[in-house]
Design an enzyme around this catalytic site. Sequence first.
Site, PDB file in Angstrom:
ATOM      1  N   GLU A 199     -17.369-120.683 -26.189  1.00 30.69           N
ATOM      2  CA  GLU A 199     -17.264-120.318 -24.767  1.00 30.69           C
ATOM      3  C   GLU A 199     -18.052-119.049 -24.460  1.00 30.69           C
ATOM      4  O   GLU A 199     -17.503-118.026 -24.037  1.00 30.69           O
ATOM      5  CB  GLU A 199     -15.797-120.209 -24.360  1.00 30.69           C
ATOM      6  CG  GLU A 199     -15.114-121.571 -24.472  1.00 30.69           C
ATOM      7  CD  GLU A 199     -13.691-121.608 -23.948  1.00 30.69           C
ATOM      8  OE1 GLU A 199     -13.042-120.554 -23.881  1.00 30.69           O
ATOM      9  OE2 GLU A 199     -13.227-122.712 -23.595  1.00 30.69           O
ATOM     10  N   GLU A 386     -13.239-129.330 -27.121  1.00 29.81           N
ATOM     11  CA  GLU A 386     -11.871-128.897 -26.790  1.00 29.81           C
ATOM     12  C   GLU A 386     -11.408-129.669 -25.564  1.00 29.81           C
ATOM     13  O   GLU A 386     -12.157-129.824 -24.602  1.00 29.81           O
ATOM     14  CB  GLU A 386     -11.797-127.406 -26.439  1.00 29.81           C
ATOM     15  CG  GLU A 386     -11.933-126.479 -27.598  1.00 29.81           C
ATOM     16  CD  GLU A 386     -11.720-125.016 -27.214  1.00 29.81           C
ATOM     17  OE1 GLU A 386     -10.954-124.735 -26.275  1.00 29.81           O
ATOM     18  OE2 GLU A 386     -12.343-124.159 -27.862  1.00 29.81           O
TER      19      GLU A 386
HETATM   20  C1  BGP Z   1     -10.317-122.008 -24.857  1.00 28.08           C
HETATM   21  C2  BGP Z   1     -10.542-121.351 -26.184  1.00 28.08           C
HETATM   22  C3  BGP Z   1      -9.564-121.668 -27.255  1.00 28.08           C
HETATM   23  C4  BGP Z   1      -8.193-122.052 -26.773  1.00 28.08           C
HETATM   24  C5  BGP Z   1      -8.142-122.827 -25.481  1.00 28.08           C
HETATM   25  C6  BGP Z   1      -6.774-122.931 -24.841  1.00 28.08           C
HETATM   26  O1  BGP Z   1     -10.693-121.107 -23.875  1.00 28.08           O
HETATM   27  O2  BGP Z   1     -11.812-121.666 -26.705  1.00 28.08           O
HETATM   28  O3  BGP Z   1      -9.613-120.640 -28.198  1.00 28.08           O
HETATM   29  O4  BGP Z   1      -7.256-121.107 -26.958  1.00 28.08           O
HETATM   30  O5  BGP Z   1      -9.021-122.323 -24.513  1.00 28.08           O
HETATM   31  O6  BGP Z   1      -6.468-121.763 -24.157  1.00 28.08           O
HETATM   32  P1  BGP Z   1      -5.075-121.031 -24.315  1.00 28.08           P
HETATM   33  O7  BGP Z   1      -4.917-120.803 -25.764  1.00 28.08           O
HETATM   34  O8  BGP Z   1      -5.197-119.780 -23.543  1.00 28.08           O
HETATM   35  O9  BGP Z   1      -4.068-121.959 -23.761  1.00 28.08           O
END
Ligand code: BGP
Length: 487
Positions: A199, A386
Site C-alpha cells: 500500500e 488483500e
Molecule cells: C491493509 C493493510 C493490511 C491490513 C488490512 C486490514 O491496509 O495492508 O496490513 O491490516 O488493511 O486493515 P485493518 O487491519 O486495519 O483492519
Amino acid sequence: MHKKGFPKGFLWGGATAANQYEGAYLSGGREAATSDAVTAGSFDHPRMITYKTDDNAVGQTERMGKLPDGAAGLIDPESYYPSHAATDFYHHYQEDIRLFAEMGFKSFRLSVSWSRICPKGTKEINEEGLEFYNSVFDELLKYGIEPVVTINHFDMPMYLADEYDGWSSRDTIDNFMFFAETILRRYKDKVKYWMTFNEINFMKSWVYTGVRNNDLQHQYQASHHMFLESALTVSLAHQINPEFKVGMMVSYVPSYPNTCRPEDVMAAIIDNREKEFFIDVQVNGAYPSYKLKEFEREGVNILKEDGDDEILKNGTVDYIGFSYYMSTVSAANKDDLEKTGGNQRTFAKNPYLNASEWGWMLDPMGLRISLCQLYERYHLPLFIVENGLGAVDSIEEDGQIHDDYRIDYFREHIQAARDAVVLDGVDLMGYLPWGCIDLVSAGTGEMKKRYGFIYVDMNDNGKGSLKRIRKDSFYWYKKVIESTEGA
Ligand code: BGP
C-alpha cells in the site's frame, strides 16, 4: 479456462504480513522496528505510537505519545504492544502452513521483516533471520505452495527512522537496496513472486515510512525515494532471475460520484488520482501530468538527481497487486457526504451499501469495477493480494466458530472477481484474502477485529493460548479452491 471461470494455475491462497503476524520481535537477532512502537487500540480509542518525539511531530492519524520519563527505549512499560507477540507465526509456522495446505492454498503472501534481516536497516546481515525465512519457504514448497513476498509491509528498522528520518533521506535507498538484494539473491530459487511496498499510497504514517514531518514536500520526497527503490528493485530482480515477477501494491478504494452532476464526477476523478498516481509512476515509469501540475500549485519541489528519470523508466513493474475492501463516494461539496470508517482513514458513506462493524462499505460489485478500471487503464496482469471482512467472531458452545457472515462476504467477492475474468476479460493472477489466519489489525491494533479462516486464541490484552481453530469459512474456502482448480 476452467469451467468455473478462473484460469489454470490461478493463485488461490491467503495474505499476511510480518508486522501483524510474526511476533518474536526481539528474538533471533531481530532489532526494533517502527511497528513495534504501536500500542493496542480500539474502534473508539485510537492506537498510540510511543516514540521519543519532539512536540513538533505532527500529522499522524494516531496520537504520537511521548514516552514517560525513565521508560526504556521505545517501550512504555504501562502500555500493551500487540505486535510484539502477534499471533506468533515465528514459532507456529509449520503448524500454520500445514493448515494452509489443508485448505488447498496454491500460494501464500507474507512479508519479510527488514530488521530481522538487517537489524539496524544498515548493511549488516543477521544470518539467523535469513535462515528463518529460508525454513518458511522450504515448508511452503514442501506442500507446493508458492510464496508471494512483500519486501516491505508497514515497518522500518527503528535505527533508520531515528538516524535518517526514514524515507525522507536518500541514504535509505542504498540501505534498502542492500536488504532487497540480499533476499532476492538468497531466495532466488525459492520465491518467484515479489512485491516491493505494501500500500505505497499510504504515506502519512510514521510507522510506514519513518518520516516525522509529513507535510506535502516531505511526503512526496519520501515517495520519490520509494519509487526509485521500487524501480531499482525491479531492474535488479530481473537481472538476478528473468523469471521473477515483481509487482507493486496499492490500497484500491474506488470513488464513485455522489450524483451525476459533472462537478461530482470531476471530484471522483480527482479523488481517484490519490491511488492512480502511485500506479501511474510504477507502471508507466514517469510522473503523470496532473501530479506535476499539483506540485506546481502546492509549491512541492521534488529533489531529483541525474539519472532518476531513467531509473523510473527502466524499472516498471510486471503486475499490479492491490488490496480491495471497500468503495467510497466523492462530491464537489464535501458537506454533501456523510463520514464512515475505512481502511486507514475515514471515507464517505454510500447509502446503497451496507457496512462492516467497523463502518467499511461492503461492495462486491466494487471489486469488479476496480478490476475493470485497473485493467482497462494499465493493461497489466492484476493480483488481488488483500480482500476480506474484519468482524468479531465468537466461539460457540460447540467449540466452533460459525462465521456465515464471512462466507457470504467471500462468496459475493469471489463471484465479482469471476465476472471480471469471464465477462470482462480481465487478466487476474490470483486471489489472496487478507489475514487468512487471525492477526493484529494494522489500523486499530486490535485482535478483536478478525479476518481469518483460522481462529487464533489471543485477545486484545495479550491473553490467550495461541491455539488455532478452523472456522466454518475454512471448510468453505477449501471447497471453493477444490472446485475451481484448473483441470
Ligand atoms: C491493509 C493493510 C493490511 C491490513 C488490512 C486490514 O491496509 O495492508 O496490513 O491490516 O488493511 O486493515 P485493518 O487491519 O486495519 O483492519
